[in-house]
Structure formats: C-alpha cells, structure tokens
Scaffold this motif. Structure first.
Motif, mmCIF file in Angstrom:
data_model
loop_
_atom_site.group_PDB
_atom_site.id
_atom_site.type_symbol
_atom_site.label_atom_id
_atom_site.label_comp_id
_atom_site.label_asym_id
_atom_site.label_seq_id
_atom_site.Cartn_x
_atom_site.Cartn_y
_atom_site.Cartn_z
ATOM 1 N N GLY A 112 0.772 -1.239 0.000
ATOM 2 C CA GLY A 112 0.000 0.000 0.000
ATOM 3 C C GLY A 112 0.803 1.289 0.000
ATOM 4 O O GLY A 112 0.244 2.378 -0.106
ATOM 5 N N LYS A 115 0.594 3.324 -3.424
ATOM 6 C CA LYS A 115 -0.705 4.002 -3.565
ATOM 7 C C LYS A 115 -0.724 5.264 -2.690
ATOM 8 O O LYS A 115 -1.133 6.345 -3.149
ATOM 9 C CB LYS A 115 -1.803 3.025 -3.134
ATOM 10 C CG LYS A 115 -3.192 3.515 -3.348
ATOM 11 C CD LYS A 115 -4.130 2.328 -3.158
ATOM 12 C CE LYS A 115 -5.333 2.678 -2.345
ATOM 13 N NZ LYS A 115 -6.155 1.491 -2.044
ATOM 14 N N TRP A 147 -1.492 0.489 -11.791
ATOM 15 C CA TRP A 147 -2.534 0.204 -10.817
ATOM 16 C C TRP A 147 -2.610 1.318 -9.765
ATOM 17 O O TRP A 147 -3.687 1.792 -9.431
ATOM 18 C CB TRP A 147 -2.248 -1.159 -10.176
ATOM 19 C CG TRP A 147 -3.442 -1.799 -9.558
ATOM 20 C CD1 TRP A 147 -3.715 -1.885 -8.224
ATOM 21 C CD2 TRP A 147 -4.513 -2.446 -10.233
ATOM 22 N NE1 TRP A 147 -4.893 -2.545 -8.025
ATOM 23 C CE2 TRP A 147 -5.409 -2.903 -9.245
ATOM 24 C CE3 TRP A 147 -4.798 -2.690 -11.581
ATOM 25 C CZ2 TRP A 147 -6.577 -3.573 -9.559
ATOM 26 C CZ3 TRP A 147 -5.961 -3.363 -11.883
ATOM 27 C CH2 TRP A 147 -6.833 -3.791 -10.882
ATOM 28 N N VAL A 148 -1.426 1.715 -9.250
ATOM 29 C CA VAL A 148 -1.457 2.750 -8.193
ATOM 30 C C VAL A 148 -1.966 4.075 -8.752
ATOM 31 O O VAL A 148 -2.619 4.845 -8.041
ATOM 32 C CB VAL A 148 -0.106 2.936 -7.451
ATOM 33 C CG1 VAL A 148 0.250 1.713 -6.638
ATOM 34 C CG2 VAL A 148 1.026 3.327 -8.356
ATOM 35 N N GLU A 150 -4.213 4.373 -11.249
ATOM 36 C CA GLU A 150 -5.662 4.218 -11.410
ATOM 37 C C GLU A 150 -6.371 4.287 -10.062
ATOM 38 O O GLU A 150 -7.438 4.886 -9.936
ATOM 39 C CB GLU A 150 -5.970 2.922 -12.163
ATOM 40 C CG GLU A 150 -5.600 3.047 -13.636
ATOM 41 C CD GLU A 150 -5.660 1.746 -14.423
ATOM 42 O OE1 GLU A 150 -6.293 0.793 -13.955
ATOM 43 O OE2 GLU A 150 -5.059 1.704 -15.518
ATOM 44 N N ARG A 151 -5.754 3.670 -9.049
ATOM 45 C CA ARG A 151 -6.322 3.720 -7.691
ATOM 46 C C ARG A 151 -6.381 5.149 -7.146
ATOM 47 O O ARG A 151 -7.122 5.432 -6.213
ATOM 48 C CB ARG A 151 -5.502 2.847 -6.729
ATOM 49 C CG ARG A 151 -5.762 1.383 -6.893
ATOM 50 C CD ARG A 151 -7.122 1.041 -6.288
ATOM 51 N NE ARG A 151 -7.356 -0.384 -6.204
ATOM 52 C CZ ARG A 151 -7.922 -1.108 -7.157
ATOM 53 N NH1 ARG A 151 -8.305 -0.548 -8.284
ATOM 54 N NH2 ARG A 151 -8.120 -2.400 -6.981
ATOM 55 N N ASN A 152 -5.543 6.043 -7.704
ATOM 56 C CA ASN A 152 -5.530 7.441 -7.268
ATOM 57 C C ASN A 152 -6.314 8.352 -8.212
ATOM 58 O O ASN A 152 -6.179 9.573 -8.150
ATOM 59 C CB ASN A 152 -4.091 7.943 -7.134
ATOM 60 C CG ASN A 152 -3.475 7.568 -5.784
ATOM 61 O OD1 ASN A 152 -3.756 8.209 -4.777
ATOM 62 N ND2 ASN A 152 -2.679 6.520 -5.763
ATOM 63 N N GLY A 153 -7.109 7.759 -9.092
ATOM 64 C CA GLY A 153 -8.016 8.548 -9.927
ATOM 65 C C GLY A 153 -7.433 9.076 -11.217
ATOM 66 O O GLY A 153 -8.068 9.885 -11.909
#
Ligand SMILES: CC(C)(COP(=O)(O)OP(=O)(O)OC[C@H]1O[C@@H](n2cnc3c(N)ncnc32)[C@H](O)[C@@H]1OP(=O)(O)O)[C@@H](O)C(=O)NCCC(=O)NCCS
Length: 183
Positions: A112, A115, A147-148, A150-153
C-alpha cells in the motif's frame, strides 16, 4: 503514513542501491544505466535551485508521532513547462506537472505504500502549483505503477511510444485533472 523530505547528498548511496534493485531497474532504467541515472540525480542534488526537477525521499511514519521509519524510496516532480520538448511529445497541457517515483526497498512493496505515495506526491506538487494537472507515463507493461495511478483517480490518455523517452517501448500516459475540472 508517508512523508516527503528533500533528497540530500548523504541519501545518494541508498538511492544508488535502490537503482540496482531488480524491481526498480526493470522500469526506471529502460534505455539508460544506474550510473547515468545516479549522475543525473547527483547533479540535481548538488544544485537544487539550478534544476526544475525536485527530488524527494519517501519516509514512512509509524503509528506514533515520534516513530519515523527509514526512507523506503524516492520520487521527483517537475513542471512540464520547463521541458517543452518532453511536454509536446507527451501531450502535456500548459501548467501540467510530471511525477516519477520508486519504492526502492523490495520488502516495502505490495503493502500500500505506492498508492499512498502517489496521493502525497500529488498533494506536494499542487502545494506549489495549485490545481495543476499531473501526468505520469509508466511503461505500458508496468502493471503495479499503472494500478497505483488508477487507484488514485488518474485517467488513461493513451498507450504509445514517446519520442523523448529513452526507449521505443510504449508507455501508458495517465493524467490527473484538477479536482473540480473535467477538461
Ligand atoms: C510501482 C510501485 C510504486 C507500486 O507501489 P507498491 O507499494 O508496490 O504498490 P501498492 O502496494 O500500493 O499497490 C497498490 C495496488 O496495486 C496492486 N498491485 C501492486 N503490484 C501489482 C502487480 N504487480 N500486479 C497487479 N496489481 C498490483 C495492489 O494489489 C494494490 O491494489 P489494491 O489497491 O486493490 O489493494 C512500486 O512497486 C515501485 O516502486 N516499483 C518500482 C519502480 C517503478 O516501477 N516506479 C514507477 C515508474 S513509472
């Protein structure tokens, strides 16, 4: 919890070691070498005011206020307006900034930190350039980095080769717009 602090000359041995870690080298050194990359970092650290790229160390803070862990990685940000050729090649808009990052310690990946780092780094960039768009172009095959983001918008803009990149391999260009901006 992640904190950022300026990357200092005595951090260079740690960064040199991270650049040689397989999980970093695979993506950070496409088309270049650890020695060349370290020289670039050294020059920036020696003259921080002479360069538009800002280098920062990533430090993980523990549960208690006093518990500050060892640095786990490093990152950088820059206004694309200072790099017009790169800005044009990547399709940056005026005022956009770029970021790059690495969790250097392999034992610190996958829990994590990456992210959280993106969120803190975007906050740092926007502290200097309020409301700016933020662009990142990981290698298209760098699933963890994509991925990180996309996870942050971040929104995927395109997957393509970029002429100013050191390799011909396609990158995935992501952009995060200003929070209240849909453009
Ligand atoms: C890319 C990087 C920053 C990601 O950080 P990280 O701490 O390992 O990633 P996180 O633990 O925060 O993972 C965030 C999400 O990505 C997912 N993820 C991480 N690695 C993944 C992989 N290889 N494949 C698929 N998903 C992955 C996680 O499952 C997690 O998903 P979740 O939010 O649904 O739980 C880190 O791995 C790194 O520094 N790599 C080397 C350098 C690099 O690639 N830098 C980027 C250059 S653009």
């Amino acid at each position: 919890m992640i904190e950022l602090r300026p990357l200092l000359p005595n951090d260079l041995p740690l960064v040199a070691g991270w650049l040689r870690e397989q999980h970093v080298a695979r993506w950070w050194l496409s088309g270049t070498t650890a020695a060349a990359e370290l020289e670039k970092i050294k020059a920036r650290v020696a003259q921080p005011s002479g360069d538009a790229t800002h280098l920062l160390m990533v430090v993980e803070r523990g549960g208690s206020e006093l518990e500050i862990g060892a640095p786990g990685g490093w990152c950088q940000w820059y206004p694309y307006d200072a790099y017009p050729a790169e800005a044009k090649a990547i399709g940056a808009r005026p005022g956009d900034c770029g970021i790059d990052y690495a969790i250097g310690d392999p034992t610190a990946t996958g829990r994590g930190l990456g992210k959280a780092l993106i969120a803190v780094l975007v906050g740092e960039v926007r502290r200097h350039h309020p409301g700016c768009g933020v662009i990142v172009d990981p290698n298209a095959k760098n699933v963890a980095s994509r991925w990180v983001l996309e996870r942050n918008g971040f929104t995927l803009i395109s997957v393509q080769a970029v002429v100013t990149e050191p390799t011909d391999e396609p990158v995935a260009i992501y952009r995060l717009s200003a929070p209240d901006c849909t453009a």
